[in-house]
Write a protein that holds these residues in place. Structure first.
Motif, PDB file in Angstrom:
ATOM      1  N   ALA A 394      -0.445  -7.846 -31.101  1.00 56.54           N
ATOM      2  CA  ALA A 394      -0.406  -7.616 -29.651  1.00 56.54           C
ATOM      3  C   ALA A 394      -1.568  -8.361 -29.021  1.00 56.54           C
ATOM      4  CB  ALA A 394      -0.484  -6.130 -29.342  1.00 56.54           C
ATOM      5  N   TYR A 395      -1.260  -9.290 -28.127  1.00 54.09           N
ATOM      6  CA  TYR A 395      -2.308 -10.116 -27.520  1.00 54.09           C
ATOM      7  C   TYR A 395      -3.085  -9.354 -26.455  1.00 54.09           C
ATOM      8  CZ  TYR A 395      -4.594 -14.003 -25.166  1.00 54.09           C
ATOM      9  OH  TYR A 395      -5.535 -14.827 -24.613  1.00 54.09           O
ATOM     10  N   ALA A 396      -2.396  -8.499 -25.701  1.00 53.19           N
ATOM     11  CA  ALA A 396      -3.059  -7.765 -24.612  1.00 53.19           C
ATOM     12  C   ALA A 396      -2.326  -6.467 -24.346  1.00 53.19           C
ATOM     13  CB  ALA A 396      -3.107  -8.611 -23.342  1.00 53.19           C
ATOM     14  N   VAL A 397      -3.057  -5.499 -23.795  1.00 52.36           N
ATOM     15  CA  VAL A 397      -2.499  -4.207 -23.386  1.00 52.36           C
ATOM     16  C   VAL A 397      -2.985  -3.903 -21.970  1.00 52.36           C
ATOM     17  CG1 VAL A 397      -2.396  -1.729 -23.832  1.00 52.36           C
ATOM     18  CG2 VAL A 397      -2.425  -3.327 -25.754  1.00 52.36           C
ATOM     19  N   LYS A 398      -2.047  -3.581 -21.070  1.00 53.64           N
ATOM     20  CA  LYS A 398      -2.390  -3.203 -19.699  1.00 53.64           C
ATOM     21  C   LYS A 398      -1.656  -1.909 -19.368  1.00 53.64           C
ATOM     22  CE  LYS A 398      -4.770  -6.952 -19.258  1.00 53.64           C
ATOM     23  NZ  LYS A 398      -6.246  -6.866 -19.326  1.00 53.64           N
ATOM     24  N   HIS A 399      -2.279  -1.050 -18.556  1.00 57.79           N
ATOM     25  CA  HIS A 399      -1.683   0.258 -18.311  1.00 57.79           C
ATOM     26  C   HIS A 399      -1.253   0.416 -16.853  1.00 57.79           C
ATOM     27  CE1 HIS A 399      -5.398   1.437 -16.262  1.00 57.79           C
ATOM     28  NE2 HIS A 399      -4.805   2.559 -15.900  1.00 57.79           N
ATOM     29  N   PHE A 400      -0.396   1.405 -16.628  1.00 58.06           N
ATOM     30  CA  PHE A 400      -0.011   1.809 -15.277  1.00 58.06           C
ATOM     31  C   PHE A 400       0.398   3.274 -15.331  1.00 58.06           C
ATOM     32  CE2 PHE A 400       3.908   0.524 -17.286  1.00 58.06           C
ATOM     33  CZ  PHE A 400       4.907   1.338 -16.771  1.00 58.06           C
ATOM     34  N   LYS A 401       0.512   3.868 -14.152  1.00 58.69           N
ATOM     35  CA  LYS A 401       0.891   5.270 -14.063  1.00 58.69           C
ATOM     36  C   LYS A 401       2.093   5.427 -13.140  1.00 58.69           C
ATOM     37  CE  LYS A 401      -2.104   8.580 -13.965  1.00 58.69           C
ATOM     38  NZ  LYS A 401      -3.208   9.492 -13.569  1.00 58.69           N
ATOM     39  N   VAL A 402       2.987   6.318 -13.496  1.00 58.40           N
ATOM     40  CA  VAL A 402       4.073   6.752 -12.624  1.00 58.40           C
ATOM     41  C   VAL A 402       3.907   8.254 -12.472  1.00 58.40           C
ATOM     42  CG1 VAL A 402       6.555   6.964 -12.302  1.00 58.40           C
ATOM     43  CG2 VAL A 402       5.611   4.910 -13.376  1.00 58.40           C
ATOM     44  N   LYS A 403       3.516   8.656 -11.270  1.00 54.91           N
ATOM     45  CA  LYS A 403       3.115  10.039 -11.020  1.00 54.91           C
ATOM     46  C   LYS A 403       1.956  10.367 -11.964  1.00 54.91           C
ATOM     47  CE  LYS A 403       7.613  11.404  -9.212  1.00 54.91           C
ATOM     48  NZ  LYS A 403       8.799  12.287  -9.330  1.00 54.91           N
ATOM     49  N   GLU A 404       2.128  11.333 -12.869  1.00 55.85           N
ATOM     50  CA  GLU A 404       1.033  11.701 -13.761  1.00 55.85           C
ATOM     51  C   GLU A 404       1.194  11.118 -15.154  1.00 55.85           C
ATOM     52  OE1 GLU A 404      -1.686  13.212 -12.675  1.00 55.85           O
ATOM     53  OE2 GLU A 404      -0.728  13.137 -10.706  1.00 55.85           O
ATOM     54  N   ASP A 405       2.274  10.379 -15.384  1.00 58.27           N
ATOM     55  CA  ASP A 405       2.536   9.825 -16.713  1.00 58.27           C
ATOM     56  C   ASP A 405       1.832   8.485 -16.893  1.00 58.27           C
ATOM     57  OD1 ASP A 405       4.198  11.937 -17.550  1.00 58.27           O
ATOM     58  OD2 ASP A 405       5.893  11.068 -16.459  1.00 58.27           O
TER      59      ASP A 405
END
Length: 519
Positions: A394-405
């Motif tokens: 895995a070259y990169a990891v980026k996060h996001f949220k949908v409501k509280e998840d």
């Protein structure tokens, strides 16, 4: 109208002549046989009576009826010269268009019958000006219940007129459904897209945005010229313009951080060491204030800034065999080395996020699976927790949220990139996207829209849109960006932009456009 008085018959006769002239674009109609009731037939003649008029209508209203007529549309202002009309009837005609303001100038019209014609849709302002309307009949028309008809559904819910039941003919999912019972919420008419707005004539790697001195700014790393390019919004020219540079050597990341209204920029370079600059507002330029230790940071690849409690930090992912991915902490005068996470792992990306309210780091590496670290309040350091399974390379990891998840986007150069969801104790597979030369899979939220953009060195960049009902991403749009390396959202002057860096081509700025199909 057969029982009407002679003045009413004369009025009806002349009303019919005027309207026929308007609807037939001035061509002279055939002489009417009888003015008892004005009905326009296919050959534009006036017949004796109009059997289509409902019996419930009072016999003395001033009326006009068109049956099997030859005109193809009802244009704007067709009845401006007939303001006394109280009833209009159109039956079994061939027109399929009713223009905006078609019935303008009919303040006394009470009954409107448009039955068994070829109408598929009606313009939004068709009924504008009908202040006295008490009955409307649109039966027998093949309505296409798409976004262009949403206004009619809204109008039906607000009008005081009695409206006979009308039905959808298309699309298939709406066929035979009663329009009168539809809700405006059933029409999904807002769409978005990214349009090229501005092109910057240079290659780039990292792109970041920051707020400073009550304005939004963008900084772009140019690897070949070795510069950090700073852009600001020109409110007059309505475009982004360059206002300053930091010149270095083989620059890969220009990371801004604002601490107590002071702007600092961490400049990561492949050669010549990495440095920290400070914006001098009096000299109106950047001044180098600190070098980053070269023994730990040998080949920087990514920088992340974050704040825990009252303390500011940044972490540099080092991709060399002999380097250390290192966390630095602000001490009031500069940044000092706070913690080295691990050595010789050749980290390519670092991501800061909070899981269950606790600070975490995710390190991606070309030599192992992504590693998750959690902040320990007791030691004020990050502690390794676990790896993300089945995601080697895995070259990169980026996060996001949908409501509280919490979700993460994991990038693979070749193979399948992934979307995973935090399940309480580990990240679980949610979705796979084919990757062909991908080095960035960036989630972005613009207004209320959640996107994920998967770049490619070999084909088009894929933009995905988060479908809330399906709880996953769906294909949305393709962008032509050569070898993209980062994407960032910039909001300014009530406009939303997407910056797309390019390692091999020009840096592109897209505008996020919202279109209402029901308008």
């Amino acid at each position: 109208m057969g029982n009407a008085s002679r003045p009413f018959r004369r009025i009806a006769y002349f009303l019919c002549l005027l309207s026929v002239l308007l609807l037939t674009e001035g061509k002279k109609p055939v002489k009417p046989k009888c003015p008892a009731w004005c009905t326009c037939t296919k050959d534009n003649a006036l017949c004796e009576n109009a059997r289509s008029i409902p019996r419930s209508v009072p016999p003395d209203v001033i009326s006009l009826s068109f049956v099997r007529s030859a005109f193809t549309k009802i244009p704007e202002g067709s009845f401006l010269l007939t303001p006394s009309l109280q009833l209009l009837l159109f039956t079994s005609n061939t027109f399929d268009v009713i223009s905006d303001d078609a019935f303008m100038g009919l303040p006394h019209l009470e009954y409107l019958f448009i039955e068994n014609n070829s109408i598929k849709s009606i313009s939004r302002n068709t009924f504008r000006g009908l202040k006295s309307l008490i009955h409307l009949d649109l039966r027998g028309n093949a309505f296409n219940c798409d976004c262009k008809l949403k206004w009619l559904v809204e109008w039906l819910g607000s009008t005081n007129a009695t409206v006979e039941d009308i039905y959808c003919e298309s699309p298939p999912e709406y066929k035979k459904r009663k329009i009168n019972s539809l809700s405006p919420k059933e029409f999904d008419c807002i769409i978005t897209e990214f349009e090229v707005y501005q092109s910057l004539p240079y290659q780039s790697l990292s792109v970041d945005t920051f707020s400073y001195m009550n304005d939004e700014h963008v900084v772009i790393a140019q690897p070949f010229s070795g510069k950090c390019i700073f852009l600001e919004w020109d409110h007059v020219e309505v475009m982004f313009r360059n206002y300053d540079n930091i010149t270095g050597t083989s620059t890969v990341v220009c990371k801004p951080i604002v601490i107590e209204s002071q702007l600092y920029v961490i400049v990561a370079q492949l050669f010549g060491g990495s440095h920290i600059y400070k914006r001098d507002i009096f000299a109106n330029k950047f001044i180098k204030i600190q070098d980053i230790e070269i023994l730990k940071i040998r080949k920087p690849n990514d920088i992340e800034t974050f704040r825990i409690a009252e303390d500011w930090y940044f972490v540099v992912a080092d991709s060399s065999k002999a380097g250390f991915t290192t966390v630095y902490k602000w001490n009031g005068n500069g940044f000092y080395s706070h913690q080295s996470l691990h050595a010789w792992y050749r980290d390519t990306d670092v991501e800061y996020l909070e899981i269950s309210g606790k600070p975490h780091l995710i390190l991606s590496s070309s030599s192992q699976r992504p590693v998750i670290y959690q902040w320990n309040k007791g030691t004020n350091e990050f502690v390794k927790r676990f790896d993300i399974q089945d995601m080697e390379d895995a070259y990169a990891v980026k996060h996001f949220k949908v409501k509280e998840d919490v979700y993460i986007c994991l990038t693979r150069f070749i193979g399948d990139s992934k979307v995973m969801k935090w399940g309480g104790s580990a990240f679980l597979d949610l979705q796979r996207m084919p990757s062909r030369g991908s080095m960035v899979f960036q989630p972005l939220q613009i207004s209320n829209y959640q996107y994920a953009i998967l770049g490619s060195d070999y084909s088009f960049t894929q933009v995905y849109y988060w479908d809330a009902e399906k709880a996953k991403f769906v294909k949305f749009q393709e962008l032509n960006v050569q070898a993209p390396r980062s994407f960032i959202h910039v909001s300014i002057d009530k406009r939303d932009f997407l910056f797309a860096s390019s390692f091999k081509g020009t840096t592109l700025i897209y505008k996020h456009v919202i279109v209402d199909l029901s308008a």
